[in-house]
Design a protein around this motif. Structure first.
Motif, PDB file in Angstrom:
ATOM      1  N   THR A 270      25.120  16.240  49.358  1.00  0.00           N
ATOM      2  CA  THR A 270      26.439  15.205  50.304  1.00  0.00           C
ATOM      3  C   THR A 270      27.279  15.569  49.622  1.00  0.00           C
ATOM      4  O   THR A 270      27.863  15.860  48.872  1.00  0.00           O
ATOM      5  N   PHE A 271      27.984  16.366  50.619  1.00  0.00           N
ATOM      6  CA  PHE A 271      29.464  16.202  50.502  1.00  0.00           C
ATOM      7  C   PHE A 271      30.387  15.468  51.299  1.00  0.00           C
ATOM      8  O   PHE A 271      30.338  14.893  52.262  1.00  0.00           O
ATOM      9  N   THR A 272      31.472  15.215  50.554  1.00  0.00           N
ATOM     10  CA  THR A 272      31.994  13.726  50.887  1.00  0.00           C
ATOM     11  C   THR A 272      33.808  14.157  50.133  1.00  0.00           C
ATOM     12  O   THR A 272      34.370  15.609  49.289  1.00  0.00           O
ATOM     13  N   PHE A 273      34.838  14.183  51.251  1.00  0.00           N
ATOM     14  CA  PHE A 273      36.498  14.055  50.988  1.00  0.00           C
ATOM     15  C   PHE A 273      36.985  12.584  50.172  1.00  0.00           C
ATOM     16  O   PHE A 273      36.876  12.224  51.309  1.00  0.00           O
ATOM     17  N   GLU A 274      37.539  12.718  48.659  1.00  0.00           N
ATOM     18  CA  GLU A 274      38.126  11.606  48.505  1.00  0.00           C
ATOM     19  C   GLU A 274      39.281  12.180  47.724  1.00  0.00           C
ATOM     20  O   GLU A 274      39.227  13.036  47.186  1.00  0.00           O
ATOM     21  N   ASN A 275      40.754  11.363  47.901  1.00  0.00           N
ATOM     22  CA  ASN A 275      41.867  11.391  46.802  1.00  0.00           C
ATOM     23  C   ASN A 275      41.378  12.927  46.837  1.00  0.00           C
ATOM     24  O   ASN A 275      42.068  13.942  45.379  1.00  0.00           O
ATOM     25  N   ASN A 276      42.000  13.408  47.844  1.00  0.00           N
ATOM     26  CA  ASN A 276      42.161  15.329  47.931  1.00  0.00           C
ATOM     27  C   ASN A 276      40.855  15.838  47.164  1.00  0.00           C
ATOM     28  O   ASN A 276      41.969  17.476  46.371  1.00  0.00           O
ATOM     29  N   ASN A 277      40.012  15.317  46.924  1.00  0.00           N
ATOM     30  CA  ASN A 277      39.394  16.460  46.825  1.00  0.00           C
ATOM     31  C   ASN A 277      37.690  16.592  46.744  1.00  0.00           C
ATOM     32  O   ASN A 277      37.687  15.371  48.004  1.00  0.00           O
ATOM     33  N   VAL A 278      36.936  17.612  46.800  1.00  0.00           N
ATOM     34  CA  VAL A 278      36.052  17.726  48.197  1.00  0.00           C
ATOM     35  C   VAL A 278      34.321  16.918  46.768  1.00  0.00           C
ATOM     36  O   VAL A 278      34.931  18.096  45.884  1.00  0.00           O
ATOM     37  N   LEU A 279      33.602  16.442  46.560  1.00  0.00           N
ATOM     38  CA  LEU A 279      32.737  16.219  46.182  1.00  0.00           C
ATOM     39  C   LEU A 279      31.811  16.705  47.084  1.00  0.00           C
ATOM     40  O   LEU A 279      31.287  16.403  47.812  1.00  0.00           O
ATOM     41  N   CYS A 280      30.730  16.728  45.850  1.00  0.00           N
ATOM     42  CA  CYS A 280      28.921  17.042  46.082  1.00  0.00           C
ATOM     43  C   CYS A 280      28.324  16.563  45.211  1.00  0.00           C
ATOM     44  O   CYS A 280      28.642  16.426  44.072  1.00  0.00           O
ATOM     45  N   ASN A 281      26.895  15.811  45.882  1.00  0.00           N
ATOM     46  CA  ASN A 281      26.605  14.815  45.370  1.00  0.00           C
ATOM     47  C   ASN A 281      24.788  15.638  45.839  1.00  0.00           C
ATOM     48  O   ASN A 281      24.392  15.575  46.844  1.00  0.00           O
ATOM     49  N   ASP A 282      24.298  16.367  44.634  1.00  0.00           N
ATOM     50  CA  ASP A 282      22.824  16.693  45.118  1.00  0.00           C
ATOM     51  C   ASP A 282      21.451  15.896  44.625  1.00  0.00           C
ATOM     52  O   ASP A 282      20.380  16.340  44.962  1.00  0.00           O
ATOM     53  N   GLY A 283      21.918  14.341  44.524  1.00  0.00           N
ATOM     54  CA  GLY A 283      21.290  13.771  43.523  1.00  0.00           C
ATOM     55  C   GLY A 283      20.398  14.095  42.438  1.00  0.00           C
ATOM     56  O   GLY A 283      19.524  13.061  42.053  1.00  0.00           O
ATOM     57  N   GLY A 284      21.101  14.979  41.336  1.00  0.00           N
ATOM     58  CA  GLY A 284      21.139  15.240  40.065  1.00  0.00           C
ATOM     59  C   GLY A 284      21.236  14.170  39.187  1.00  0.00           C
ATOM     60  O   GLY A 284      22.130  12.724  40.035  1.00  0.00           O
ATOM     61  N   VAL A 285      21.265  14.240  38.225  1.00  0.00           N
ATOM     62  CA  VAL A 285      22.606  13.116  37.186  1.00  0.00           C
ATOM     63  C   VAL A 285      23.231  14.079  37.450  1.00  0.00           C
ATOM     64  O   VAL A 285      23.694  15.162  36.693  1.00  0.00           O
ATOM     65  N   GLY A 286      24.481  12.399  37.078  1.00  0.00           N
ATOM     66  CA  GLY A 286      26.048  12.440  36.957  1.00  0.00           C
ATOM     67  C   GLY A 286      26.858  12.556  38.518  1.00  0.00           C
ATOM     68  O   GLY A 286      27.854  12.656  38.349  1.00  0.00           O
ATOM     69  N   GLY A 287      25.959  12.019  39.496  1.00  0.00           N
ATOM     70  CA  GLY A 287      25.633  12.080  40.202  1.00  0.00           C
ATOM     71  C   GLY A 287      26.740  13.001  41.369  1.00  0.00           C
ATOM     72  O   GLY A 287      26.956  13.795  41.365  1.00  0.00           O
ATOM     73  N   ALA A 288      27.909  11.806  41.857  1.00  0.00           N
ATOM     74  CA  ALA A 288      28.709  13.593  42.434  1.00  0.00           C
ATOM     75  C   ALA A 288      30.032  14.182  42.115  1.00  0.00           C
ATOM     76  O   ALA A 288      30.670  13.270  41.234  1.00  0.00           O
ATOM     77  N   GLN A 289      30.035  15.169  42.162  1.00  0.00           N
ATOM     78  CA  GLN A 289      30.749  16.502  41.889  1.00  0.00           C
ATOM     79  C   GLN A 289      32.409  16.898  42.504  1.00  0.00           C
ATOM     80  O   GLN A 289      31.859  17.087  43.441  1.00  0.00           O
ATOM     81  N   VAL A 290      32.969  16.897  41.547  1.00  0.00           N
ATOM     82  CA  VAL A 290      34.465  17.514  42.214  1.00  0.00           C
ATOM     83  C   VAL A 290      34.028  19.334  42.231  1.00  0.00           C
ATOM     84  O   VAL A 290      33.499  19.448  40.922  1.00  0.00           O
ATOM     85  N   ILE A 291      33.807  20.021  43.752  1.00  0.00           N
ATOM     86  CA  ILE A 291      33.913  21.284  44.074  1.00  0.00           C
ATOM     87  C   ILE A 291      35.014  21.792  43.926  1.00  0.00           C
ATOM     88  O   ILE A 291      35.499  23.104  44.442  1.00  0.00           O
ATOM     89  N   ALA A 292      36.337  21.315  44.356  1.00  0.00           N
ATOM     90  CA  ALA A 292      37.548  21.103  45.023  1.00  0.00           C
ATOM     91  C   ALA A 292      38.671  20.557  45.299  1.00  0.00           C
ATOM     92  O   ALA A 292      38.618  19.486  45.357  1.00  0.00           O
ATOM     93  N   THR A 293      39.833  21.580  44.341  1.00  0.00           N
ATOM     94  CA  THR A 293      40.743  20.054  43.876  1.00  0.00           C
ATOM     95  C   THR A 293      41.812  20.097  45.019  1.00  0.00           C
ATOM     96  O   THR A 293      41.704  21.770  46.476  1.00  0.00           O
ATOM     97  N   ASN A 294      42.923  19.501  45.316  1.00  0.00           N
ATOM     98  CA  ASN A 294      43.923  20.476  45.880  1.00  0.00           C
ATOM     99  C   ASN A 294      44.102  19.807  47.039  1.00  0.00           C
ATOM    100  O   ASN A 294      44.531  21.364  48.149  1.00  0.00           O
ATOM    101  N   ILE A 295      43.138  19.272  48.141  1.00  0.00           N
ATOM    102  CA  ILE A 295      42.987  18.993  49.290  1.00  0.00           C
ATOM    103  C   ILE A 295      43.554  18.085  50.180  1.00  0.00           C
ATOM    104  O   ILE A 295      43.356  17.067  49.603  1.00  0.00           O
ATOM    105  N   ALA A 296      44.241  18.104  50.763  1.00  0.00           N
ATOM    106  CA  ALA A 296      44.981  17.524  51.338  1.00  0.00           C
ATOM    107  C   ALA A 296      44.422  16.403  52.139  1.00  0.00           C
ATOM    108  O   ALA A 296      45.013  15.434  52.747  1.00  0.00           O
ATOM    109  N   SER A 297      43.744  17.680  53.914  1.00  0.00           N
ATOM    110  CA  SER A 297      43.106  16.707  54.561  1.00  0.00           C
ATOM    111  C   SER A 297      41.978  18.100  54.466  1.00  0.00           C
ATOM    112  O   SER A 297      41.915  19.365  54.678  1.00  0.00           O
ATOM    113  N   LEU A 298      40.090  17.148  55.293  1.00  0.00           N
ATOM    114  CA  LEU A 298      39.425  17.724  55.474  1.00  0.00           C
ATOM    115  C   LEU A 298      38.683  16.858  56.561  1.00  0.00           C
ATOM    116  O   LEU A 298      38.051  15.533  56.291  1.00  0.00           O
TER     117      LEU A 298
END
Length: 178
Positions: free
Chosen positions: A106-134
């Motif tokens: 699951t990919f989400t856009f929050e607080n100028n970051n693109v996050l990915c959650n693959d269901g593993g330990v640790g939950g969603a993790q940032v994969i890209a920063t400094n994004i104005a909009s998505l």
């Protein structure tokens, strides 16, 4: 007898000319430095924007190409579910973990970051920063459009950049394996 004196040193005119020439050289160097510094700062901004675009394109693209179904729940949230993984296939999640049929990213856009959650330990993790909009949307049955605007994109590209991905696994399943 007349004695001739030999002049030693520089005349006032020569000193003034050399000072003006020195001033011109210093001003030219300062102007060049200022222009060069601006160019370097712009290159660094473009590099950061390009890195954000590259990361999103590589990670999301890999998941979208390998996934079987895609669900866009909101323009800022997309889920890729894996299916049709055959024995011996190596399919990786957005965070690099091995996938099996039925798992999803699951990919989400929050607080100028693109996050990915693959269901593993640790939950969603940032994969890209400094994004104005998505904004994510489907493009027919076999495509996904991602409109991405990095924060430091040049004003000529202020509308963002659209990345288009084909859902290859879904297409193969529907057209080739049938």
């Amino acid at each position: 007898m007349k004695s001739h004196r030999h002049q030693r040193g520089f005349s006032l005119i020569e000193l003034m000319i050399s000072m003006v020439l020195g001033l011109v050289i210093v001003l030219g160097t300062a102007s060049f430095y200022s222009t060069l510094r601006g160019t370097i700062l712009e290159a660094n901004r473009l590099e950061r924007a390009q890195e954000s675009l590259r990361t999103v394109a590589q990670i999301m693209g890999r998941s979208l190409h390998q996934g079987e179904t895609v669900t866009v729940t909101t323009p800022q949230s997309l889920t890729v579910t894996y299916g049709s993984i055959q024995s011996g296939d190596r399919v990786l999640s957005c965070l690099g973990r091995s996938r099996v049929n039925g798992e999803s990213d699951t990919f989400t856009f929050e607080n100028n970051n693109v996050l990915c959650n693959d269901g593993g330990v640790g939950g969603a993790q940032v994969i890209a920063t400094n994004i104005a909009s998505l904004s994510m949307s489907t493009n027919g049955s076999y495509g996904v459009n991602i409109l991405l605007t990095p924060m430091e994109l040049p004003s000529a590209l202020s509308g963002g950049i659209t990345l288009r991905f084909a859902l290859r696994q879904k297409y193969i399943k529907d057209h080739i394996q049938s």
